[in-house]
Design an enzyme around this catalytic site. Structure first.
Site, short mmCIF file in Angstrom:
data_model
loop_
_atom_site.label_atom_id
_atom_site.label_comp_id
_atom_site.label_asym_id
_atom_site.label_seq_id
_atom_site.Cartn_x
_atom_site.Cartn_y
_atom_site.Cartn_z
N GLY A 21 -48.86 -42.39 -63.74
CA GLY A 21 -48.01 -42.86 -62.51
C GLY A 21 -47.05 -43.79 -62.91
O GLY A 21 -46.07 -43.62 -63.60
N GLY A 22 -47.30 -45.28 -62.84
CA GLY A 22 -46.40 -46.24 -62.77
C GLY A 22 -45.72 -46.25 -64.14
O GLY A 22 -44.61 -46.46 -64.31
N SER A 46 -53.85 -46.04 -63.25
CA SER A 46 -53.38 -47.06 -63.97
C SER A 46 -53.45 -47.17 -65.53
O SER A 46 -53.65 -48.20 -66.24
CB SER A 46 -54.30 -48.44 -63.51
OG SER A 46 -54.06 -48.54 -61.86
N GLU A 73 -52.82 -39.20 -52.89
CA GLU A 73 -51.70 -39.52 -52.06
C GLU A 73 -51.59 -38.41 -51.01
O GLU A 73 -51.09 -38.58 -49.93
CB GLU A 73 -50.52 -39.92 -52.84
CG GLU A 73 -50.71 -41.42 -53.39
CD GLU A 73 -49.92 -41.67 -54.79
OE1 GLU A 73 -49.12 -41.06 -54.85
OE2 GLU A 73 -50.32 -42.41 -55.48
N ASN A 124 -46.21 -38.55 -63.59
CA ASN A 124 -46.05 -38.42 -62.02
C ASN A 124 -44.97 -39.45 -61.35
O ASN A 124 -45.66 -40.56 -61.34
CB ASN A 124 -47.39 -38.35 -61.40
CG ASN A 124 -47.15 -38.09 -59.86
OD1 ASN A 124 -46.10 -37.90 -59.31
ND2 ASN A 124 -48.36 -38.35 -59.34
N TRP A 125 -43.63 -38.97 -61.36
CA TRP A 125 -42.77 -40.03 -61.08
C TRP A 125 -42.70 -40.40 -59.30
O TRP A 125 -42.13 -41.25 -58.89
CB TRP A 125 -41.51 -39.59 -61.29
CG TRP A 125 -41.14 -39.50 -62.96
CD1 TRP A 125 -42.11 -40.00 -63.76
CD2 TRP A 125 -40.09 -39.20 -63.87
NE1 TRP A 125 -41.78 -39.91 -65.15
CE2 TRP A 125 -40.40 -39.25 -64.96
CE3 TRP A 125 -38.99 -38.69 -63.48
CZ2 TRP A 125 -39.45 -39.05 -66.15
CZ3 TRP A 125 -37.88 -38.48 -64.46
CH2 TRP A 125 -38.23 -38.58 -65.73
N LYS A 126 -43.64 -39.50 -58.87
CA LYS A 126 -43.78 -39.91 -57.23
C LYS A 126 -42.44 -39.86 -56.30
O LYS A 126 -41.48 -39.21 -56.92
CB LYS A 126 -44.64 -40.96 -57.11
CG LYS A 126 -45.95 -40.97 -57.80
CD LYS A 126 -46.94 -41.90 -57.47
CE LYS A 126 -48.39 -41.65 -58.22
NZ LYS A 126 -49.23 -42.68 -57.99
N HIS A 185 -53.33 -34.37 -55.19
CA HIS A 185 -53.25 -35.79 -55.49
C HIS A 185 -53.78 -36.42 -54.28
O HIS A 185 -53.47 -36.01 -53.06
CB HIS A 185 -51.74 -36.02 -55.87
CG HIS A 185 -51.63 -37.49 -56.51
ND1 HIS A 185 -51.82 -38.60 -55.71
CD2 HIS A 185 -51.44 -37.99 -57.64
CE1 HIS A 185 -51.73 -39.79 -56.34
NE2 HIS A 185 -51.54 -39.18 -57.68
N GLY A 206 -52.68 -46.87 -59.00
CA GLY A 206 -51.57 -47.97 -58.68
C GLY A 206 -52.29 -49.13 -58.44
O GLY A 206 -51.57 -50.12 -57.87
N GLU A 237 -58.90 -38.56 -61.11
CA GLU A 237 -58.29 -39.83 -60.75
C GLU A 237 -58.76 -40.42 -59.78
O GLU A 237 -58.77 -40.37 -58.47
CB GLU A 237 -56.73 -39.48 -60.10
CG GLU A 237 -56.00 -38.62 -61.23
CD GLU A 237 -54.17 -39.02 -60.94
OE1 GLU A 237 -53.79 -39.39 -61.66
OE2 GLU A 237 -53.89 -38.62 -59.55
P1 PGA Z 1 -50.66 -44.93 -61.67
O1 PGA Z 1 -50.81 -43.26 -61.03
O2 PGA Z 1 -50.70 -44.43 -63.22
O3 PGA Z 1 -49.68 -45.51 -61.41
O4 PGA Z 1 -52.21 -45.34 -61.29
C1 PGA Z 1 -51.54 -42.21 -61.35
C2 PGA Z 1 -51.57 -40.99 -60.51
O5 PGA Z 1 -51.31 -41.10 -59.27
O6 PGA Z 1 -51.33 -40.16 -61.05
#
Ligand code: PGA
Length: 250
Positions: A234-235, A213, A97, A9-11, A95, A173, A167
């Site tokens: 994510g990251g 993470s 977010e 997930n490149w957000k 998600h 993050g 998650e």
């Molecule tokens: P993260 O994000 O790996 O940066 O914690 C995961 C996600 O939001 O899907």
């Protein structure tokens, strides 16, 4: 047999050049013998380019959001038919977010899931508890509630089209990963709820992936747990080698 899945997930990261460079880099490093399903999710403006670049590869491209309506006066939104017209047939919904910053509540999320499934999209549906719920030992209740309010209102689940992403919000993050045992505990709880609701065949075949993470150093132990079928990353998915190392950790 349930599928192993790793999705990046490149957000809201990367411009066009960075996006295409990252895709090329992931493509060049991916082992094409993998039986893991690999997804990347760049931002909306770059999805069409990503689809073109990933054509003929094992990399699937997925959207980060979808609107629940067919079309019309919804400024700034993107519909399932728009996505389909450029070759996208999967989407991340729910998600944390989106829930937190864009006020997407369970009832909206259910509408989005229903719309996406009715259009034959594959849905990555995210659930997760916050740090207070974790610390107050309320996390099982929260997850159960999130499921009851959303996907458990769907009569029949097609295991090929629904993936649950657990998650924990406190792990997204933050660098704090759930321990492999914490992930397993929750994944087996979710699988049990699925079994109670939809029966053992569905529960055995539904992929439940972990996000929060995940790093190359932690992926193998987490993915090694019985009920963890992969990850939503994510990251670490923004660095091609880290992402590939995670894909290869399954
Ligand atoms: P993260 O994000 O790996 O940066 O914690 C995961 C996600 O939001 O899907």
């Amino acid at each position: 047999m349930r599928k192993k899945i790793v999705a990046g997930n490149w957000k809201m990261n990367n411009d066009l050049t960075m996006t295409t460079d990252l895709i090329e880099s992931v493509k060049s490093k991916l082992n094409f013998n993998t039986d893991t399903q690999v997804f990347i999710s760049p931002s909306f403006p770059f999805l069409h380019e990503a689809i073109k670049k990933c054509k003929g590869t094992l990399i699937n491209v997925t959207a980060q959001n979808i609107n629940e309506n067919e079309s019309g006066a919804y400024t700034g939104e993107v519909s399932s038919s728009m996505l389909k017209s450029i070759g996208i047939n999967s989407v991340i919904i729910g998600h944390s977010e989106r829930r937190q910053y864009f006020n997407e509540c369970d009832s909206t999320l259910l509408k989005k899931v229903n719309k996406a499934l009715s259009e034959n999209f594959k849905v990555f549906f995210c659930i997760g508890e916050n740090i207070d719920d974790r610390n107050n030992n309320n996390y099982f209740n929260i997850i159960k509630q999130q499921l009851n309010n959303t996907i458990f209102n769907i009569d029949k689940i097609d295991v090929n089209n629904l993936i649950i992403a657990y998650e924990p919000i406190w792990a997204i993050g933050t660098g704090l990963t759930a321990s492999p045992d914490q992930a397993q505990e929750m994944h087996s709880f979710i699988r049990k709820l699925i079994k109670d609701k939809y029966g053992s065949k569905i529960s055995k075949n539904l992929s439940i992936i972990y996000g929060g993470s995940v790093k190359p150093s932690s992926a193998r132990d987490i993915f090694g747990k019985t009920d963890v079928d992969g990850g939503l990353i994510g990251g670490a998915s923004l660095k091609a080698q880290d992402f590939i190392d995670i894909v290869n950790s399954i």
